[in-house]
Design a protein around this motif. Structure first.
Motif, short mmCIF file in Angstrom:
data_model
loop_
_atom_site.label_atom_id
_atom_site.label_comp_id
_atom_site.label_asym_id
_atom_site.label_seq_id
_atom_site.Cartn_x
_atom_site.Cartn_y
_atom_site.Cartn_z
N SER A 172 1.24 -1.36 -0.04
CA SER A 172 -0.56 0.40 0.49
C SER A 172 0.84 1.67 -0.03
CB SER A 172 -1.12 0.14 1.19
OG SER A 172 -1.50 -1.10 1.18
N ARG A 173 2.02 1.46 0.71
CA ARG A 173 3.12 2.38 0.50
C ARG A 173 3.50 2.75 -0.05
NH1 ARG A 173 2.99 7.45 3.80
NH2 ARG A 173 4.74 8.13 3.04
N PHE A 174 4.38 1.65 -0.38
CA PHE A 174 4.89 2.07 -2.08
C PHE A 174 4.37 2.41 -3.03
CE2 PHE A 174 8.42 -1.21 0.31
CZ PHE A 174 7.90 -0.70 1.20
N THR A 175 2.53 1.75 -3.50
CA THR A 175 2.30 1.91 -4.47
C THR A 175 1.89 3.18 -4.49
OG1 THR A 175 1.40 -0.15 -4.75
CG2 THR A 175 -0.01 1.38 -5.81
N SER A 176 1.61 3.56 -3.73
CA SER A 176 1.04 5.08 -3.19
C SER A 176 1.98 6.26 -3.26
CB SER A 176 0.02 5.55 -1.81
OG SER A 176 1.27 5.36 -0.38
N GLU A 177 3.48 5.54 -3.21
CA GLU A 177 4.10 6.84 -3.34
C GLU A 177 4.34 6.86 -4.49
OE1 GLU A 177 7.53 5.32 -1.26
OE2 GLU A 177 7.65 5.94 0.46
N VAL A 178 4.52 5.84 -5.41
CA VAL A 178 4.35 6.09 -7.17
C VAL A 178 3.26 6.93 -7.40
CG1 VAL A 178 4.52 3.74 -9.22
CG2 VAL A 178 5.66 3.19 -7.27
N LEU A 179 2.24 6.35 -7.28
CA LEU A 179 1.22 7.03 -7.84
C LEU A 179 1.05 8.76 -7.36
CD1 LEU A 179 -1.03 3.81 -8.14
CD2 LEU A 179 0.15 4.11 -9.94
N GLY A 180 1.30 9.08 -6.12
CA GLY A 180 0.94 10.34 -5.37
C GLY A 180 -0.31 9.48 -4.65
N THR A 181 -0.15 9.39 -4.17
CA THR A 181 -1.76 8.51 -3.75
C THR A 181 -1.77 8.98 -2.63
OG1 THR A 181 -2.33 6.01 -4.19
CG2 THR A 181 -2.83 8.31 -5.68
N ASN A 182 -3.24 9.03 -1.84
CA ASN A 182 -2.99 8.00 0.07
C ASN A 182 -2.61 7.35 0.10
OD1 ASN A 182 -3.70 8.42 2.73
ND2 ASN A 182 -5.42 9.70 2.60
N PRO A 183 -1.68 6.81 0.86
CA PRO A 183 -1.78 4.94 1.39
C PRO A 183 -2.62 4.14 1.71
CG PRO A 183 -0.05 6.30 2.51
CD PRO A 183 -0.99 7.29 1.29
N VAL A 184 -3.35 5.17 2.81
CA VAL A 184 -4.83 4.86 3.43
C VAL A 184 -5.97 4.03 2.78
CG1 VAL A 184 -6.54 5.08 5.48
CG2 VAL A 184 -4.29 6.34 5.69
N ASP A 210 -3.51 -0.80 -14.74
CA ASP A 210 -2.51 -0.82 -15.78
C ASP A 210 -0.73 0.22 -15.23
OD1 ASP A 210 -3.98 -3.14 -16.99
OD2 ASP A 210 -4.62 -1.57 -17.85
N PHE A 211 -0.07 -0.72 -14.81
CA PHE A 211 0.98 0.01 -14.41
C PHE A 211 2.49 -0.41 -16.44
CE2 PHE A 211 -0.37 -0.92 -10.56
CZ PHE A 211 -0.31 0.35 -9.81
N ASP A 212 3.54 0.97 -16.59
CA ASP A 212 3.89 0.59 -16.59
C ASP A 212 5.31 -0.21 -16.62
OD1 ASP A 212 6.20 2.09 -19.29
OD2 ASP A 212 7.05 1.03 -17.48
N PRO A 213 5.20 -1.01 -17.67
CA PRO A 213 6.19 -3.15 -17.48
C PRO A 213 7.15 -2.00 -15.87
CG PRO A 213 6.00 -2.59 -19.35
CD PRO A 213 5.21 -1.46 -19.28
N GLU A 214 8.57 -1.34 -16.76
CA GLU A 214 10.00 -0.87 -15.68
C GLU A 214 9.03 -0.51 -14.16
OE1 GLU A 214 12.30 1.85 -17.26
OE2 GLU A 214 12.46 0.21 -19.46
N VAL A 215 8.15 0.29 -14.40
CA VAL A 215 7.57 0.80 -12.76
C VAL A 215 6.82 -0.61 -12.19
CG1 VAL A 215 5.67 2.21 -11.91
CG2 VAL A 215 6.84 2.97 -13.72
N ARG A 216 6.19 -1.51 -13.06
CA ARG A 216 5.92 -2.60 -11.86
C ARG A 216 6.79 -3.41 -11.79
NH1 ARG A 216 3.76 -6.35 -16.38
NH2 ARG A 216 6.04 -6.82 -17.03
N ASP A 217 7.83 -4.07 -12.36
CA ASP A 217 8.83 -4.36 -12.13
C ASP A 217 9.57 -3.67 -11.55
OD1 ASP A 217 7.62 -5.96 -14.51
OD2 ASP A 217 9.88 -5.30 -15.37
N ALA A 218 10.35 -2.86 -11.10
CA ALA A 218 10.44 -2.60 -9.92
C ALA A 218 9.27 -2.10 -8.47
CB ALA A 218 10.96 -0.80 -10.44
N ILE A 223 8.06 -4.46 -3.37
CA ILE A 223 7.64 -5.49 -2.07
C ILE A 223 8.12 -6.63 -1.90
CG2 ILE A 223 5.19 -5.97 -1.90
CD1 ILE A 223 4.48 -3.96 -4.70
N GLN A 224 8.45 -6.93 -2.67
CA GLN A 224 9.61 -8.21 -2.46
C GLN A 224 10.21 -8.27 -1.30
OE1 GLN A 224 10.12 -9.86 -6.88
NE2 GLN A 224 7.76 -11.80 -6.18
N PHE A 225 11.42 -7.21 -1.30
CA PHE A 225 12.79 -7.40 -1.07
C PHE A 225 12.67 -5.52 0.12
CE2 PHE A 225 13.40 -9.67 -4.33
CZ PHE A 225 13.83 -11.40 -3.91
N GLY A 226 11.29 -5.47 0.54
CA GLY A 226 10.75 -4.44 1.49
C GLY A 226 12.48 -4.39 2.89
N GLY A 227 12.33 -5.48 2.79
CA GLY A 227 12.51 -5.98 4.30
C GLY A 227 14.27 -5.49 4.18
#
Length: 334
Positions: A172-184, A210-218, A223-227
């Motif tokens: 939720s947090r990382f996606t909101s940062e990409v999209l400039g939206t409210n993470p909540v 639909d995300f741009d493939p490069e944005v989607r991959d990153a 998200i997978q390796f956020g830890g």
């Protein structure tokens, strides 16, 4: 006033007064998690257990004016059994944290033994409790708990959960940062498991779709390796503790809400799942509806993209190995 047991015997509706136990309460995750559970109005009894310092943490939290009694326990005087007695929900954050360069799998040898021993105590003292496993690697530690419970004849697949909520929070947090939206307001379903490539965010099911493939991959990789970001930022001093505590508290609250009879309580979580059991994958994380008996319904994945299907196929290969590792550990180290 009725005692806790008497209230339950005469109540015609699910109780909203619950005993919650945190095993590993003095650790990096355990302390903030215990604080958050002290603030939860559904918790009326909070038992904290650790090898040391749990009574001190309990004394500290007991000064907070919420409607729960806090007690701390150590191994002395059969403290683990005392902490678990009459528990409704048990959270297990106990174990060693990740350090730089370590994968969750590297933690296995130490944490597997810790989780096995705690599972034995839960089976003996609180066999009907909902058990929420936070200790990594979750893909393997949840099967360890299941095997211990099976060996003691108390396994209930509806009440065993691997807490994958941190992946959901990060998504939720990382996606909101990409999209400039409210993470909540940015809801992202995450399925699979709880390590690396087994973490599969279903970005195609978000509002963006639909995300741009490069944005989607990153974004998927983050998200997978956020830890790893946290481990590196803490420079060897620990892993994700505060965010994990929040994730554990959120999921615990959802479980408590389900036990209390609230409807439409849905969270992704790693459970004994029918989705891929025919392929030898007994545990898988997906959306689950929670109820008075624990898992009420395991949901399917819904419509997913071909990209996400490929990620799930790769995740399943790793999950088979992770699950078997947990099962084998208990067989070889009963």
């Amino acid at each position: 006033m009725f005692s806790r047991i008497t209230r339950r015997q005469f109540s015609t509706t699910p109780s909203t007064a619950y005993k919650t136990v945190v095993l590993g309460a003095a650790g990096g995750i355990g302390q903030p998690l215990s604080l958050l559970m002290k603030l939860n109005h559904k918790v009326t009894q909070l038992s904290l257990y650790d090898l040391r310092n749990a009574p001190g943490v309990a004394a500290d939290l007991s000064h907070i004016p919420t409607n729960s009694v806090v007690k701390g326990f150590t191994p002395d005087n059969e403290g683990l059994a005392g902490a678990l007695k009459d528990a409704d929900v048990v959270l297990i954050p106990a174990g060693v944290p990740r350090k730089p360069g370590m994968t969750r799998d590297d933690l296995f040898k130490t944490n597997a033994s810790i989780v096995r021993d705690l599972a034995k105590a839960i089976a003996d003292n609180a066999p009907k409790a909902a058990v929420l496993v936070i200790s990594n690697p979750v893909n393997s530690t949840v099967p360890i708990v299941a095997e211990v419970f099976k060996s003691k004849g108390v396994y209930n697949p509806k009440k065993l959960f691997g807490v994958t909520t941190l992946d959901v929070l990060r998504a939720s947090r990382f996606t909101s940062e990409v999209l400039g939206t409210n993470p909540v307001q940015e809801k992202v379903t995450v399925v699979g498991g709880h390590s690396g490539i087994t973490i599969v965010p279903l970005l195609s099911q978000t509002k963006k779709k639909d995300f741009d493939p490069e944005v989607r991959d990153a974004l998927t990789h983050r998200i997978q390796f956020g830890g790893d970001e946290v481990v590196q930022a803490k420079q060897g001093a620990g892993s994700a503790t505060l965010s994990m505590a929040q994730a554990g508290a959120r999921f615990a609250n959802s479980v408590l809400s389900g036990l209390a009879g609230e409807t439409d309580v849905v969270e992704p979580t790693y459970v004994d799942s029918p989705l891929f059991k025919s392929e030898g994958i007994d545990f898988f994380s997906s959306k689950v509806t929670l109820g008075t008996e624990g898992v009420k319904e395991v949901h399917g994945l819904g419509e997913i993209s071909s990209y996400e299907q490929d990620l799930i196929n790769k995740a399943k290969e790793t999950l088979i190995k992770n699950i078997q590792k947990g099962v084998t550990f208990v067989k070889e180290n009963p």
